[in-house]
Design a protein around this motif. Structure first.
Motif, PDB file in Angstrom:
ATOM      1  N   ALA A 135      -1.670   5.627 -10.442  1.00 13.59           N
ATOM      2  CA  ALA A 135      -3.107   5.914 -10.530  1.00 13.59           C
ATOM      3  C   ALA A 135      -3.500   6.997  -9.532  1.00 13.59           C
ATOM      4  N   ALA A 136      -2.977   6.922  -8.304  1.00 13.43           N
ATOM      5  CA  ALA A 136      -3.324   7.897  -7.263  1.00 13.43           C
ATOM      6  C   ALA A 136      -2.940   9.309  -7.693  1.00 13.43           C
ATOM      7  N   PHE A 187      -5.693   8.051  -0.914  1.00  8.77           N
ATOM      8  CA  PHE A 187      -5.027   6.877  -1.489  1.00  8.77           C
ATOM      9  C   PHE A 187      -3.958   6.293  -0.559  1.00  8.77           C
ATOM     10  N   GLY A 190       2.368  -3.946  -8.409  1.00  5.73           N
ATOM     11  CA  GLY A 190       0.985  -3.581  -8.070  1.00  5.73           C
ATOM     12  C   GLY A 190       0.941  -2.291  -7.274  1.00  5.73           C
ATOM     13  N   ALA A 191       1.851  -2.168  -6.314  1.00  6.79           N
ATOM     14  CA  ALA A 191       1.905  -0.955  -5.491  1.00  6.79           C
ATOM     15  C   ALA A 191       2.281   0.253  -6.353  1.00  6.79           C
ATOM     16  N   ALA A 224       5.894   4.045  -2.262  1.00 12.07           N
ATOM     17  CA  ALA A 224       5.489   2.659  -2.510  1.00 12.07           C
ATOM     18  C   ALA A 224       6.743   1.804  -2.586  1.00 12.07           C
ATOM     19  N   ARG A 277       0.843  -1.197   0.000  1.00 12.19           N
ATOM     20  CA  ARG A 277       0.000   0.000   0.000  1.00 12.19           C
ATOM     21  C   ARG A 277       0.880   1.249   0.000  1.00 12.19           C
ATOM     22  N   LEU A 278       0.247   2.417  -0.026  1.00 14.18           N
ATOM     23  CA  LEU A 278       0.978   3.683  -0.181  1.00 14.18           C
ATOM     24  C   LEU A 278       1.077   4.418   1.148  1.00 14.18           C
ATOM     25  N   ALA A 336       1.790   0.583  -9.571  1.00 14.07           N
ATOM     26  CA  ALA A 336       0.647   0.905 -10.441  1.00 14.07           C
ATOM     27  C   ALA A 336      -0.373   1.746  -9.670  1.00 14.07           C
ATOM     28  N   ALA A 337      -0.616   1.389  -8.412  1.00 15.44           N
ATOM     29  CA  ALA A 337      -1.552   2.153  -7.589  1.00 15.44           C
ATOM     30  C   ALA A 337      -1.045   3.580  -7.366  1.00 15.44           C
ATOM     31  N   LEU A 338       0.267   3.722  -7.271  1.00 13.04           N
ATOM     32  CA  LEU A 338       0.873   5.045  -7.077  1.00 13.04           C
ATOM     33  C   LEU A 338       0.671   5.928  -8.316  1.00 13.04           C
TER      34      LEU A 338
END
Ligand code: TXA
Ligand code: MG
Length: 326
Positions: free
Chosen positions: A62-63, A174, A55-56, A49, A35-36, A58-60
């Protein structure tokens, strides 16, 4: 990777880190879970991240709403850790020795392609790396044990946050954890220097000035605006909602004003440094841009800032905030 992988708990004896032990442990746990976490650095707040977790990362992206062609900076605890993931040449090592921990990012050939995943590098075979000079960031990095990518904790294109409140307003929804390190001492993002084959290039001016770098490794070449060598320069940046008008002697009706030096106080006037101190102006710049923007002015007028020393970095950010890139 080194580091004891246990809870940070302020085990390095730093009193600041001890006071923040709960926040630090929560951030490390979040990062290990993919997670972030919002982390303070000496420059600006970062949204961190695990650099090796696709995956982490990619979430970063996106956030932040960040284009995936713009690579991230790997943050590590010391120069030894940097050398394991990037091929630092003698020029880079000289700069690292002089300025780390501190607001300098070095771009070199990547060495360990797994430690910082391809997505974090935007598919490049180069890597940006830095050792931040903030005790809480260092406490997290030591205990985490591997590199963390940490872009500035703002939505892409917006001014960087220099307080936890500003970071939380940008990307708080996020982040699974956040550490409050107070206001950032520098206030502008790190200087980025590229040390690939050929001449050293200044990709982003910052608190480590051009002159202090050239004193150690000789003249710096200008950045080339090609996507492989300076991808971040291709996008508009640091922009508030209001238009920004540069080199203003005084505000026009309806404008907010970022002054520098002697200026009459008044509503909507924010003085970056009454004593004309560039470090003070840098530390205030993003917070004052945000405060001025919050008044929803017709425009934000900004006084002329000297071009020397830290003024190069301040003027770079102001030109980009005004949409005058390049
Ligand atoms: O001070 C800082 O550097 C802050 C704090 C949080 O550490 N971080 C930061 O990250 O400013 P970010 O992602 O907002 O800016 C990273 C800059 C971008 O301009 C990016 O294009 C450039 O570094 N960069 C990253 N990897 C690169 C590479 N391989 N080659 C060239 N430029 C690179
Ligand atoms: Mg940024």
């Amino acid at each position: 990777m080194e580091g004891d992988h246990g809870p940070a708990g302020g085990g390095d004896g730093d009193p600041g880190a001890r006071r923040h032990a709960g926040e630090i442990d929560a951030a490390i746990q979040a990062l290990r879970d993919g997670r972030l976490a919002i982390l303070p650095t000496e420059t600006v707040y970062g949204l961190a991240a695990d650099a090796g977790n696709g995956g982490a990362v990619a979430a970063l992206f996106a956030a932040k709403g960040r284009p995936r062609f713009n690579p991230l900076i790997a943050h590590v605890a010391d120069a030894g850790a940097a050398r394991r993931i990037a091929d630092l040449d003698p020029r880079a090592l000289r700069l690292a020795e002089a300025f780390w921990p501190g607001p300098l990012t070095l771009v070199a050939q990547v060495r360990d392609e797994a430690a910082v995943c391809a997505l974090a590098r935007a598919g490049l075979d180069t890597l940006a790396v830095r050792v931040p000079a903030h005790p809480l960031a260092l406490a997290v990095l030591r205990a985490f044990g591997g590199p963390l990518v940490a872009p500035s904790a703002n939505r892409s294109g917006r001014p960087s946050p220099t307080t936890l409140a500003d970071a939380a307003a940008e990307v708080g929804e996020f982040a699974a954890a956040a550490i409050d390190g107070g206001a950032c001492a520098v206030g502008l993002e790190s200087t980025v220097v590229s040390l690939l084959d050929g001449p050293a290039r200044l990709l982003r001016p910052g608190a480590v000035t051009r002159a202090s770098i050239e004193a150690l490794i000789g003249p710096l070449a200008e950045a080339q605006d090609d996507a492989r060598r300076s991808p971040g320069r291709m996008t508009r940046h640091y922009a508030p909602d209001a238009p920004v008008r540069l080199d203003a002697a005084a505000p026009l009706a309806g404008e907010a004003f970022l002054a520098f030096g002697d200026a009459p106080a008044g509503p909507g006037v924010f003085n970056l440094s009454p004593g004309r101190d560039l470090s003070e102006a840098a530390a205030n710049l993003f917070a004052f841009l945000r405060a001025a923007d919050a008044l929803a002015p017709a425009a934000i007028a900004v006084a002329a800032i000297p071009a020397h020393g830290l003024g190069e970095a301040i003027n770079d950010r102001l030109r980009r905030a005004a949409g005058k890139v390049g």
